[in-house]
Scaffold this active site. Structure first.
Site, PDB file in Angstrom:
ATOM      1  N   LYS A 277       0.841  -1.196   0.000  1.00 45.77           N
ATOM      2  CA  LYS A 277       0.000   0.000   0.000  1.00 45.77           C
ATOM      3  C   LYS A 277       0.880   1.253   0.000  1.00 45.77           C
ATOM      4  O   LYS A 277       1.866   1.324   0.718  1.00 45.77           O
ATOM      5  CB  LYS A 277      -0.902   0.018   1.237  1.00 45.77           C
ATOM      6  CG  LYS A 277      -2.237  -0.658   1.047  1.00 45.77           C
ATOM      7  CD  LYS A 277      -3.148  -0.378   2.228  1.00 45.77           C
ATOM      8  CE  LYS A 277      -4.564  -0.865   1.959  1.00 45.77           C
ATOM      9  NZ  LYS A 277      -5.464  -0.530   3.069  1.00 45.77           N
ATOM     10  N   GLU A 360     -19.318  -5.447   9.566  1.00 46.96           N
ATOM     11  CA  GLU A 360     -20.213  -4.626  10.385  1.00 46.96           C
ATOM     12  C   GLU A 360     -21.264  -5.450  11.118  1.00 46.96           C
ATOM     13  O   GLU A 360     -21.618  -5.146  12.261  1.00 46.96           O
ATOM     14  CB  GLU A 360     -20.896  -3.568   9.514  1.00 46.96           C
ATOM     15  CG  GLU A 360     -19.955  -2.503   8.979  1.00 46.96           C
ATOM     16  CD  GLU A 360     -19.167  -2.941   7.769  1.00 46.96           C
ATOM     17  OE1 GLU A 360     -18.187  -2.260   7.425  1.00 46.96           O
ATOM     18  OE2 GLU A 360     -19.542  -3.972   7.159  1.00 46.96           O
ATOM     19  N   ARG A 388     -25.500  -2.221   6.577  1.00 47.66           N
ATOM     20  CA  ARG A 388     -25.374  -3.672   6.479  1.00 47.66           C
ATOM     21  C   ARG A 388     -25.763  -4.360   7.782  1.00 47.66           C
ATOM     22  O   ARG A 388     -26.112  -5.537   7.784  1.00 47.66           O
ATOM     23  CB  ARG A 388     -23.937  -4.046   6.137  1.00 47.66           C
ATOM     24  CG  ARG A 388     -23.502  -3.571   4.777  1.00 47.66           C
ATOM     25  CD  ARG A 388     -22.093  -3.989   4.481  1.00 47.66           C
ATOM     26  NE  ARG A 388     -21.867  -3.936   3.043  1.00 47.66           N
ATOM     27  CZ  ARG A 388     -20.936  -4.629   2.410  1.00 47.66           C
ATOM     28  NH1 ARG A 388     -20.152  -5.443   3.087  1.00 47.66           N
ATOM     29  NH2 ARG A 388     -20.795  -4.527   1.108  1.00 47.66           N
TER      30      ARG A 388
END
Length: 610
Positions: A277, A360, A388
């Site tokens: 990253k 979640e 969600r």
């Protein structure tokens, strides 16, 4: 070689490796430059440059679409598909979206903004194509973080049956699955992806099929050897994948060579690609979590533009302060510890701060379990991702009256656009029996609401937007009483303006404009979207009632309409995002576009009154 405009995907097949390497560097420069100006997702996109170039080099993306999981690795893909001009206005109203969008380009096969959906989407596309006799690959690029999402596991469970055309690329950018790229693993992957190996393998399989017991034995030996020599492959092999890799995700020759071989194989196939990253920007490489999704920054050294502390910082400070005196306080979030302001709490109380990964639903139920065991968890999620977990909030917290404090950050419209606007949850939440839903108008009121939530023996939701309040001269918040609004300014006549949360700052300006036109108005801070203050609503039922909220249909405007329904002479005007899909861009510009500025609202009120 001129790279402006960028060469489109078909041209890559005719470029040398040196030219591709130069193009990768240009992609990085462009991404850094535009994200530094407009904000966006930096680290994840910088880590995916060579992988995206290699995919566009090897595959015809019109025939073999790329489905990006989460979607914030798609910037290079956009540069290669005719959008380099629009990319100059990344995340602006008339520019390029920060996520894949079929409405924006035919090159984007599906929407991508929430984690876990790529594998299911790719499987669906592949299964439909297989029924039509189409054998072209469908490519799902999935970050290792998205593998913790439940939808990904549900998709994995069906890959064996429907994944003949599937190429699953696992973009391992955190080294969370493989601690190192082993030389033996890399060499073995080259062998098992090679033409000679696969021809021999298929010939042996065809022959041993005549003897079922021998076929099962050969398959057993093959799987056991690969599991022993390629440990990360074991779990994916159990789902029916042929596991290839790991491959250096920043080596174009290695990527192109492997993808050329894979192109000839039947799926389901999994290619493990190891990337870094923030590759190419030292500050993003050193702190990828900070440069994941960022606002404006200095492109040369990564210095971030100063930002006001706002609601998120208040939550973190309150958590730290409260946890020192109350050992029951627990922090829970789903891969968003820094984003929701809990970094300080996680550093000070590491044993009491839980990051569930991009999950979640699990975060909500996990928090409910902690509350059942006597703790007082604060489950902090982004509002758009909390959608969600709505059923989990109902089933696991509301039904059992479990005292979890759900904090929904980024509630309201945000620059990232439709996949990230937190403007749809209230229609569900306020309908749940016994669930208290609050929204603070400023930072001080957030502290008060957090304290108030601890006094409620049941589930509570506190919502607030990104940033802080914008009010100028409103009085300090008064005492809280569940289900009661706060009248900030009262007039014996004129419209009654109800404002939800930080929209009190907008409503304050509306009142100022009306007063200049000699129109007196009453201003009310709603405070509680549920239970809504029925008594106060009926008190003003004979006057024009106006609702201002940073939400869509189903929010506070709907709650007030339900109360006033059937009352003779009642009149209402609701100013919110309505029912249409709201685009991406600077939120102030979006407000102008949707006529939600103080001037627009005041003008509409004056029209109604006249």
């Amino acid at each position: 070689m001129s790279l402006n405009p960028f060469p489109e995907t078909g041209q890559l097949r005719h470029m040398s490796m040196d030219e591709l390497t130069e193009l990768a560097a240009e992609c990085r420069r462009t991404i850094i430059e535009q994200v530094s100006r407009n904000g966006g997702h930096l680290a994840s996109n910088l880590g995916c440059v060579e992988l995206t170039l290699a995919l566009h080099r090897v595959f015809d993306i019109k025939k073999s679409p790329i489905i990006f999981d989460v979607g914030h690795q798609c910037y290079t893909h956009k540069l290669l598909t005719g959008r380099s001009g629009a990319f100059q206005k990344l995340r602006q109203c008339d520019g390029c979206s920060g996520f894949p969008s079929p409405a924006e380009s035919e090159w984007d096969a599906a929407v991508g903004g929430h984690a876990g959906t790529a594998l299911s989407t790719a499987l669906g596309i592949g299964a439909a194509r297989e029924l039509a006799g189409n054998s072209d690959k469908v490519i799902a690029v999935v970050g290792d973080g998205a593998c913790s999402n439940g939808i990904t596991f549900e998709a994995l469970n069906t890959c064996k049956a429907g994944g003949k055309n599937l190429l699953f690329i696992l973009n391992d950018n955190e080294m969370s699955i493989s601690p190192a790229v082993g030389a033996l693993s890399a060499q073995l992957s080259k062998i098992i992806s090679g033409r000679f190996y696969n021809k021999t393998r298929n010939a042996v399989r065809r022959n041993v099929k005549l003897w079922p017991k021998l076929h099962r034995f050969v398959r057993y030996i093959e799987d056991r050897l690969k599991s022993a020599l390629l440990p990360p492959s074991a779990i994916f092999q159990s789902f029916g994948f042929r596991f290839l890799g790991p491959v250096d995700g920043h080596s174009l020759p290695e990527l192109v060579s492997m993808l050329e071989k894979i192109k000839e194989l039947e799926g389901p196939l999994l290619l493990h690609v190891v990337t870094r990253k923030g590759k190419g920007a030292y500050y993003a490489e050193n702190a990828p979590e900070i440069y994941h999704g960022v606002g404006k920054f200095a492109a040369d050294d990564g210095k971030l533009m100063p930002a006001s502390e706002g609601f998120s910082a208040v939550l973190g400070k309150w958590m730290c302060k409260k946890a020192e005196r109350d050992e029951r306080i627990i922090g829970v979030s789903a891969a968003m510890i820094p984003g929701v302001g809990l970094s300080c709490f996680s550093e000070k109380f590491p044993q009491r701060c839980f990051d569930t990964g991009i999950a979640e639903e699990h975060a909500a139920v996990f928090a409910a379990g902690m509350a059942v065991a006597g703790k007082r968890p604060v489950c902090a999620l982004y509002a758009t991702f909390a959608q969600r977990a709505l059923d989990c909030i109902y089933h696991d917290a509301v039904l059992g009256r479990v005292p979890v404090i759900f904090v929904l950050d980024r509630a309201g419209a945000v620059p990232d656009g439709p996949t990230h606007h937190g403007i749809y949850d209230l229609g569900f939440l306020r309908s749940l029996p016994g669930l208290v839903v609050m929204m603070p108008r400023n930072e001080r009121e957030l502290e008060m609401m957090l304290e108030h939530a601890l006094e409620i023996n049941g589930p509570v939701v506190i919502r607030y937007p990104r940033g802080g309040s914008k009010e100028k001269a409103l009085p300090e918040p008064g005492p809280l009483e569940t289900g009661k609004c706060e009248v900030l300014k009262e007039s014996p006549e004129g419209p009654v303006i109800w404002a939800l949360g930080a929209e009190c700052g907008i409503a304050e300006k509306v009142v100022e404009i009306l007063e200049k036109e000699k129109i007196a108005a009453t201003l009310i801070n709603i405070r509680f979207a549920a239970p809504f203050d029925r008594e106060t609503a009926l008190k003003f039922a004979s006057r024009l009632q106006v609702v201002i909220e940073d939400h869509g249909i189903g929010g506070a405007g709907s709650a007030l309409a339900e109360i006033l329904s059937g009352i003779p002479g009642s009149r209402m005007a609701v100013f919110n995002w309505g029912k249409e899909i709201v685009g991406h861009g600077n939120v102030d510009i979006l407000r102008k576009k949707h006529r939600l500025t103080p001037e627009d609202i005041a003008g509409e009120i004056m029209k109604i009154l006249s």
